[in-house]
Design a protein around this motif. Structure first.
Motif: not given
Ligand code: TYM
Length: 342
Positions: A110-111, A114, A150-153, A190, A199-200, A202
């Protein structure tokens, strides 16, 4: 070689402007890790090169981040805190692990999708390799746990597979590289943007007004929390269409160390305005000690370098052992039996 019973590793980008999401989702977990096992924390300056950046600013932000972590409660006597680029084993292991990492998997992350969408003009090759460097960060220490938000899962899932691939391909299935566990906080994994709760929160994508920074003045925090976007209802409760209020409930629960249901119960009779004021006050109180300690720590760059230097030495002592094993198993360099006899 046997390491400690529980080794915990995490990394953080040297962006300096660390926000409430970073603090609740990750930094608070780092601090408690020190009680639970051997904590190893790395400020990942090499990861920061995967997007456009300014070299002088990178150094400044690295010190900012170091000072924030120390101010938040990382104690160099009880953990290892270091700068990624000081321990060259990370980059060597990245290359070695690339041989057990599938390209298609990296392209689907995903990263990568994006960030490469957002940077049409120049997508750096390093961005594709970002997760492999991250795998190397953790696997070099044979860490058991990785505390992250959570974003690093997805990144942790990849590093688990990379370790597993390595063990199967080169170690006959033996766990030479420890397959690490993801560790997310129960509450606050998150944290969402206050202005756009879908949106998270960031440093890059989200809104300035919707992002509470760890070093924000109390007045700024108050203003941001009090102007958080909510819904047209009036019940302090989670539910469909209530992302804004749910986020504030989650924030209050996290900073108080209680569950969201408890927050809902104790705030049931409150109006939104009153509830927001309560959350603002709690967040100000939560971050105040960090901001107070930060200034003094940040001024002493030599002191920060000393901490990082000692941390790097201790980190290197662990990572070099892993690298020796990995090189040996992969057939890279002189065989250890001959190397040690000449
Ligand atoms: P970074 O620097 O973007 O974020 C640091 C940590 O903060 C967490 N986080 C959040 N948690 C809750 N809510 C949010 N809105 C929020 N935003 C960020 C992140 O999950 C992270 O734990 N790729 C990593 C750095 C890294 C790393 C590693 C992490 C490099 N090597 C090895 C673990 C292990 C990153 O960019 O974090």
């Amino acid at each position: 070689m046997a390491g400690p019973a529980l080794r915990i590793f995490s990394g953080i980008q040297p962006t300096g402007r660390k926000h409430l999401g970073n603090h609740i989702g990750a930094i608070a977990q780092y601090v408690t890790s020190q009680e639970r096992g051997e904590g190893i924390f790395c400020i990942v300056d090499l990861h920061a090169l995967t997007v456009a950046y300014d070299p002088a600013e990178l150094r400044e932000r690295l010190y900012d981040t170091t000072a924030i972590l120390l101010a938040a409660g990382l104690d160099p006597a009880r953990c290892i805190l270091f700068r990624q680029s000081d321990v060259r084993e990370h980059t060597e292991l990245t290359w070695l692990l690339s041989s057990v990492t599938e390209l298609g998997r990296l392209e689907r992350m995903h990263q990568f999708r994006d960030k490469s969408d957002a940077q049409r003009r120049m997508v750096r090759a390093g961005l594709l390799f970002y997760p492999v460097l991250m795998a190397a960060d953790v696997l070099a220490y044979r860490a058991h746990e990785v505390p992250v938000g959570e974003d690093q899962r997805e990144h942790v899932e990849l590093m688990r597979d990379v370790a597993d691939n390595f063990n199967r391909r080169f170690a006959g299935g033996e766990e030479v590289l420890v397959v690490p566990e993801l560790r997310m906080p129960e509450v606050g994994a998150r944290i969402m943007d206050l202005q756009d709760p879908t949106r998270k929160m960031s440093t890059t994508g989200a809104s300035e007004q919707g992002t509470v920074y760890v070093l924000d003045e109390p007045k700024a925090i108050e203003k941001k929390v009090k102007s958080a976007v909510t819904d047209s209802g009036s019940a302090v409760r989670r539910g469909d269409g209530k992302e804004g209020i749910a986020n504030l409930i989650e924030i209050l629960a996290a900073v108080r160390g209680i569950g969201p249901a408890e927050v809902e119960e104790s705030s049931a009779s409150m109006r939104y305005g009153e509830f927001k004021a309560l959350v603002a006050e709690a967040v100000v109180e939560y971050l105040a000690p960090v901001r107070e300690r930060y200034t003094e720590l940040r001024e002493d760059e030599r002191g920060l370098e000393a901490v990082l230097g000692q941390g790097a030495e201790r980190a290197r002592a662990i990572a070099s052992g892993t690298l020796a094993d990995v090189r040996e198993l992969m057939g890279v360099g002189a065989p250890s039996a001959i190397a040690t006899s000449v």
